[in-house]
Design a protein around this motif. Sequence first.
Motif, mmCIF file in Angstrom:
data_model
loop_
_atom_site.group_PDB
_atom_site.id
_atom_site.type_symbol
_atom_site.label_atom_id
_atom_site.label_comp_id
_atom_site.label_asym_id
_atom_site.label_seq_id
_atom_site.Cartn_x
_atom_site.Cartn_y
_atom_site.Cartn_z
ATOM 1 N N THR A 13 0.835 -1.206 0.000
ATOM 2 C CA THR A 13 0.000 0.000 0.000
ATOM 3 C C THR A 13 0.867 1.253 0.000
ATOM 4 O OG1 THR A 13 -1.773 -1.131 1.203
ATOM 5 C CG2 THR A 13 -1.768 1.288 1.252
ATOM 6 N N SER A 14 1.931 1.223 0.814
ATOM 7 C CA SER A 14 2.845 2.356 0.882
ATOM 8 C C SER A 14 3.541 2.576 -0.453
ATOM 9 C CB SER A 14 3.880 2.115 1.974
ATOM 10 O OG SER A 14 4.837 3.146 2.015
ATOM 11 N N LEU A 15 3.930 1.482 -1.113
ATOM 12 C CA LEU A 15 4.606 1.594 -2.400
ATOM 13 C C LEU A 15 3.674 2.182 -3.452
ATOM 14 C CD1 LEU A 15 7.109 1.033 -4.106
ATOM 15 C CD2 LEU A 15 6.237 -1.293 -4.495
ATOM 16 N N ARG A 16 2.416 1.716 -3.461
ATOM 17 C CA ARG A 16 1.444 2.260 -4.421
ATOM 18 C C ARG A 16 1.223 3.748 -4.167
ATOM 19 N NH1 ARG A 16 -1.289 -2.750 -3.623
ATOM 20 N NH2 ARG A 16 -2.646 -1.782 -2.056
ATOM 21 N N TRP A 17 1.164 4.127 -2.892
ATOM 22 C CA TRP A 17 0.952 5.531 -2.546
ATOM 23 C C TRP A 17 2.136 6.378 -2.997
ATOM 24 C CZ3 TRP A 17 3.266 9.300 0.400
ATOM 25 C CH2 TRP A 17 2.484 10.424 0.690
ATOM 26 N N GLU A 18 3.348 5.877 -2.789
ATOM 27 C CA GLU A 18 4.547 6.613 -3.202
ATOM 28 C C GLU A 18 4.590 6.776 -4.717
ATOM 29 O OE1 GLU A 18 6.827 8.276 -1.718
ATOM 30 O OE2 GLU A 18 6.163 7.853 0.328
ATOM 31 N N ARG A 19 4.223 5.715 -5.443
ATOM 32 C CA ARG A 19 4.211 5.794 -6.901
ATOM 33 C C ARG A 19 3.176 6.792 -7.390
ATOM 34 N NH1 ARG A 19 4.543 -0.701 -8.346
ATOM 35 N NH2 ARG A 19 6.828 -0.921 -8.038
ATOM 36 N N ALA A 20 1.998 6.767 -6.763
ATOM 37 C CA ALA A 20 0.951 7.711 -7.139
ATOM 38 C C ALA A 20 1.376 9.139 -6.819
ATOM 39 C CB ALA A 20 -0.348 7.372 -6.412
ATOM 40 N N ARG A 21 2.029 9.311 -5.679
ATOM 41 C CA ARG A 21 2.498 10.643 -5.272
ATOM 42 C C ARG A 21 3.546 11.168 -6.246
ATOM 43 N NH1 ARG A 21 6.582 12.629 -1.801
ATOM 44 N NH2 ARG A 21 5.983 14.534 -0.696
ATOM 45 N N GLU A 22 4.507 10.319 -6.620
ATOM 46 C CA GLU A 22 5.552 10.749 -7.542
ATOM 47 C C GLU A 22 4.980 11.025 -8.926
ATOM 48 O OE1 GLU A 22 8.666 12.173 -9.261
ATOM 49 O OE2 GLU A 22 8.485 11.830 -7.099
ATOM 50 N N SER A 23 3.994 10.232 -9.345
ATOM 51 C CA SER A 23 3.349 10.471 -10.640
ATOM 52 C C SER A 23 2.649 11.827 -10.644
ATOM 53 C CB SER A 23 2.348 9.355 -10.937
ATOM 54 O OG SER A 23 1.660 9.600 -12.153
ATOM 55 N N ALA A 24 1.967 12.137 -9.539
ATOM 56 C CA ALA A 24 1.284 13.429 -9.426
ATOM 57 C C ALA A 24 2.288 14.577 -9.443
ATOM 58 C CB ALA A 24 0.447 13.471 -8.155
ATOM 59 N N ARG A 25 3.385 14.412 -8.715
ATOM 60 C CA ARG A 25 4.408 15.463 -8.672
ATOM 61 C C ARG A 25 5.055 15.651 -10.043
ATOM 62 N NH1 ARG A 25 6.259 16.863 -3.432
ATOM 63 N NH2 ARG A 25 8.360 17.279 -4.191
ATOM 64 N N ARG A 26 5.249 14.562 -10.768
ATOM 65 C CA ARG A 26 5.834 14.665 -12.108
ATOM 66 C C ARG A 26 4.900 15.434 -13.037
ATOM 67 N NH1 ARG A 26 6.911 9.835 -12.573
ATOM 68 N NH2 ARG A 26 5.057 9.100 -13.692
ATOM 69 N N CYS A 27 3.598 15.143 -12.970
ATOM 70 C CA CYS A 27 2.635 15.870 -13.801
ATOM 71 C C CYS A 27 2.604 17.354 -13.433
ATOM 72 C CB CYS A 27 1.241 15.256 -13.635
ATOM 73 S SG CYS A 27 1.049 13.618 -14.365
ATOM 74 N N ILE A 28 2.707 17.640 -12.131
ATOM 75 C CA ILE A 28 2.722 19.035 -11.684
ATOM 76 C C ILE A 28 3.964 19.744 -12.197
ATOM 77 C CG2 ILE A 28 3.000 20.500 -9.648
ATOM 78 C CD1 ILE A 28 1.125 18.548 -8.164
ATOM 79 N N ARG A 29 5.119 19.094 -12.114
ATOM 80 C CA ARG A 29 6.357 19.713 -12.610
ATOM 81 C C ARG A 29 6.274 19.983 -14.106
ATOM 82 N NH1 ARG A 29 8.777 15.910 -9.062
ATOM 83 N NH2 ARG A 29 9.272 14.530 -10.823
ATOM 84 N N GLU A 30 5.699 19.058 -14.853
ATOM 85 C CA GLU A 30 5.578 19.251 -16.302
ATOM 86 C C GLU A 30 4.672 20.432 -16.622
ATOM 87 O OE1 GLU A 30 4.213 15.486 -17.693
ATOM 88 O OE2 GLU A 30 6.190 14.521 -17.527
ATOM 89 N N GLY A 31 3.545 20.514 -15.921
ATOM 90 C CA GLY A 31 2.649 21.649 -16.144
ATOM 91 C C GLY A 31 3.282 22.956 -15.706
#
Length: 208
Positions: A13-31
């Motif tokens: 669960t923690s790993l999935r959360w970290e992956r989702a968090r990093e994916s969100a941060r990557r999208c934010i950085r791109e925007g």
Amino acid sequence: MNTAASTRCASKTSLRWERARESARRCIREGAATVFAEEGFERATMRRIATVCGVTKVTLYAHYRDKERLYRSVMDGHLASMPSGALDMHGVADLGDALMRITDGIGRLAADGSCQAFCRALSHSGPASDGYREHWNAMLAPYFRLAEDAFTKASSRPTHAADSEKYLRLLLTEHGLPQGDRPVSGPDATVALFLRAYAAPLPGAREF
């Protein structure tokens, strides 16, 4: 569920959360990179960045506490992705060959997407970008040194430093890149530059 199974489940669960968090941060950085490149640091707003990223301001602030941190994350990411300024000058035949290699190096830098976004954001930003202007100057420094060295080896004339600086500035201008903070030489170096690099001297002609 036993303790070991609970631990594995929590870890997944923690790993999935970290992956989702990093994916969100990557999208934010791109925007954010798009907004900073278009508007610069001072004009960009977190509201505008959130809109471009397709998230709420609450979500944006949950990942990046303020605009300064987000800007640093974006610009540091650009720097980390840029090609190296190192050039292979082994076996350089003459001044024209040296300048061609330097030209190719600047061309590769200018064609890099991270470099383009970094330089646009830098050009549109004010004092907040001073630290990153220093990074850009440091990135250009090897090219200036290589050009100056090439001119120095090609001629003992004292104008070589101005000629090499002019050559780099012409290249950077052609590609729309910031020119750094080196002193600007006078326009009289331009003609001498190309004559010395590519033209054979005419018999009896006066040297520039």
